[in-house]
Design an enzyme around this catalytic site. Structure first.
Site, mmCIF file in Angstrom:
data_model
loop_
_atom_site.group_PDB
_atom_site.id
_atom_site.type_symbol
_atom_site.label_atom_id
_atom_site.label_comp_id
_atom_site.label_asym_id
_atom_site.label_seq_id
_atom_site.Cartn_x
_atom_site.Cartn_y
_atom_site.Cartn_z
ATOM 1 N N ASP A 11 1.159 -1.145 0.383
ATOM 2 C CA ASP A 11 0.380 -0.422 -0.072
ATOM 3 C C ASP A 11 0.815 1.133 -0.096
ATOM 4 O O ASP A 11 2.120 0.944 0.082
ATOM 5 C CB ASP A 11 -0.428 0.694 1.353
ATOM 6 N N SER A 12 0.324 2.485 -0.329
ATOM 7 C CA SER A 12 0.701 3.875 0.076
ATOM 8 C C SER A 12 1.536 4.182 2.023
ATOM 9 O O SER A 12 2.896 4.766 1.729
ATOM 10 C CB SER A 12 0.238 5.112 -0.539
ATOM 11 N N TYR A 43 -1.024 8.012 -2.804
ATOM 12 C CA TYR A 43 -1.502 8.135 -4.451
ATOM 13 C C TYR A 43 -2.520 8.203 -5.055
ATOM 14 O O TYR A 43 -2.632 8.698 -6.419
ATOM 15 C CB TYR A 43 -0.869 6.024 -4.092
ATOM 16 N N GLY A 44 -3.273 8.303 -3.811
ATOM 17 C CA GLY A 44 -4.918 8.931 -4.502
ATOM 18 C C GLY A 44 -4.532 10.601 -5.423
ATOM 19 O O GLY A 44 -5.386 11.135 -6.108
ATOM 20 N N CYS A 74 -4.611 -1.629 -1.779
ATOM 21 C CA CYS A 74 -4.774 -0.326 -2.096
ATOM 22 C C CYS A 74 -5.793 -0.319 -3.396
ATOM 23 O O CYS A 74 -4.953 -1.332 -4.612
ATOM 24 C CB CYS A 74 -2.978 0.003 -2.719
ATOM 25 N N ASN A 75 -6.088 0.069 -3.168
ATOM 26 C CA ASN A 75 -7.316 0.871 -4.266
ATOM 27 C C ASN A 75 -6.587 1.534 -5.736
ATOM 28 O O ASN A 75 -6.750 0.856 -5.842
ATOM 29 C CB ASN A 75 -8.876 1.062 -3.580
ATOM 30 N N GLU A 152 -2.746 8.750 8.458
ATOM 31 C CA GLU A 152 -1.620 7.908 8.808
ATOM 32 C C GLU A 152 -1.302 9.111 10.057
ATOM 33 O O GLU A 152 -0.394 8.656 10.970
ATOM 34 C CB GLU A 152 -1.109 9.028 7.351
ATOM 35 N N CYS A 184 -11.329 2.639 0.063
ATOM 36 C CA CYS A 184 -9.958 3.275 0.386
ATOM 37 C C CYS A 184 -9.158 2.246 1.851
ATOM 38 O O CYS A 184 -9.775 2.194 2.762
ATOM 39 C CB CYS A 184 -9.293 4.525 0.546
ATOM 40 N N THR A 185 -8.271 1.535 1.761
ATOM 41 C CA THR A 185 -7.360 0.787 2.271
ATOM 42 C C THR A 185 -7.123 1.333 3.859
ATOM 43 O O THR A 185 -7.398 0.770 5.275
ATOM 44 C CB THR A 185 -6.813 -0.551 1.897
ATOM 45 N N HIS A 186 -7.268 2.775 3.930
ATOM 46 C CA HIS A 186 -6.727 3.523 5.245
ATOM 47 C C HIS A 186 -8.516 3.704 5.802
ATOM 48 O O HIS A 186 -8.594 4.459 6.726
ATOM 49 C CB HIS A 186 -6.943 5.196 3.934
#
Ligand code: DGL
Length: 273
Positions: A11-12, A43-44, A74-75, A152, A184-186
Site C-alpha cells: 500500500d502507500s 497515491y490518490g 491499495c484500492n 496516517e 480505500c484501505t485507510h
C-alpha cells in the site's frame, strides 16, 4: 505439500495494514512481506502513469524476493494498475475491486456509494466492475481527499475526522444508498466516525474481506498453502519507519519493526531481505 514462500502485501502507507490484519486472522500460517510506500503517499493524488510505474517498481522488487502471491492492499493501485501490470509477472497478483464487485452483484445491492481516493474515483474502476455484473445497479462514487492523511496521522477518531467524513457521506445518504464501499484501505480505521454519521452500523462494505477470501481460495486451489513453522511478517517503508511503527502498532495491535527501503533499492530490484 507446503510452500513457505512469502505473500507480498503493499500500500502507500498504513492503510494496507487493515488488509494484513484480516490476512493474519484468516491465513495465520503464512509469511508476509509488507511494503508501505510512505515516501510517495498519497497515491490518490498521483497520475495513472505514475501509479503504474510505482506498482511495477514494487512488484519487480517483490519478484526478486520470490513471492508466491502479491496482494495490492491499495484500492488506488488496484483501480489504476492491476489490469495493466498483471500479465507481466510470473506470480499471481490480486486487487481489491473485482472480488468486491462480485460480492455486491451476488447480493443484488442496487444503490451503492463508493468512497475512495481521487485517482480511484477518476478511474471508475468500482463503477465499471459492478455495472458489468449488474447493469441495473446505481453507483455513486465520491472522492474523499484528506482522509488518508487524517488516518496516517493517527487522528481517525478525532472531531476533525468526523467533520471531514460528514461532508463526504451526507450527500450519499441523501441519494438513499443501501451500502457504502470503503474504497480505500485507510478508511476502515474511520469506521467508528462513519457509523456516527450514517447512524447505521450495517452499511459498510470492506473490500479487504473479499480479497482475503480470494487469496485463500487461490492458495488452496493451487497447493500453495504453507504448513511449516515458524512464520513471520516483515515490514518495509520508503520513509519514516518510526512513524509507521507507531501507527502500525495500534492498527495491528502488536509491536512491529519496519525497515527503510530506499526507492533506489526497489528501483534496482535488489533484495534487502
Ligand atoms: N490506501 C490506498 C487506497 O486504498 C491509498 C491511499 C493514498 O495513498 O492516497 O487507495
Amino acid at each position: 505439500m507446503s510452500d513457505s514462500r512469502p505473500i507480498a502485501v503493499f500500500d502507500s502507507g498504513v492503510g494496507g495494514l487493515s488488509v494484513l490484519k484480516k490476512l493474519l486472522e484468516k491465513l495465520p500460517d503464512e509469511n508476509y512481506i509488507y511494503f508501505g510506500d510512505t515516501a510517495r503517499i498519497p497515491y490518490g493524488e498521483k497520475s495513472k502513469e505514475q501509479l503504474i510505474s510505482y506498482a511495477r517498481e514494487i512488484l519487480d522488487w517483490y519478484g526478486s524476493l520470490d513471492v508466491k502471491l502479491a496482494l495490492m492492499a491499495c484500492n488506488t493501485s488496484s483501480a489504476t494498475s492491476l489490469d495493466i501490470v498483471k500479465s507481466d509477472y510470473t506470480f499471481e497478483i490480486m486487487g481489491l475491486i473485482y472480488p468486491t464487485a462480485s460480492y455486491i452483484a451476488e447480493n443484488n445491492f442496487k444503490k451503492i456509494g463508493v468512497i475512495a481516493t481521487s485517482a480511484t474515483v477518476k478511474s471508475h474502476a468500482y463503477k465499471n466492475a459492478i455495472l458489468k455484473l449488474n447493469p441495473q445497479a446505481e453507483i455513486y462514487e465520491t472522492a474523499c481527499p484528506g482522509l488518508v492523511e487524517i488516518v496516517e496521522r493517527g487522528e481517525y477518531n478525532s472531531k476533525k475526522a468526523y467533520e471531514a467524513v460528514k461532508v463526504y457521506i451526507e450527500p450519499l445518504l441523501e441519494q438513499g444508498i443501501e451500502k457504502i464501499v470503503l474504497g480505500c484501505t485507510h478508511y476502515p480505521y474511520l469506521r467508528a466516525v462513519i457509523n456516527e454519521v450514517t447512524l447505521n452500523s450495517e452499511m459498510l462494505i470492506d473490500p479487504a474481506e473479499f480479497m482475503v477470501k480470494s487469496a485463500k481460495n487461490y492458495l488452496d486451489e493451487n497447493n500453495l498453502v504453507n504448513h511449516s513453522q515458524p512464520c513471520n511478517s516483515q515490514f518495509y517503508v520508503s520513509s519514516n519507519p518510526a512513524i509507521f511503527e507507531q501507527t502500525g502498532k495500534i492498527f495491528l495491535e502488536r509491536e512491529i519493526k519496519a525497515d527503510l527501503l530506499d526507492t533506489k533499492v526497489y528501483s534496482d530490484s535488489k533484495s534487502l531481505v
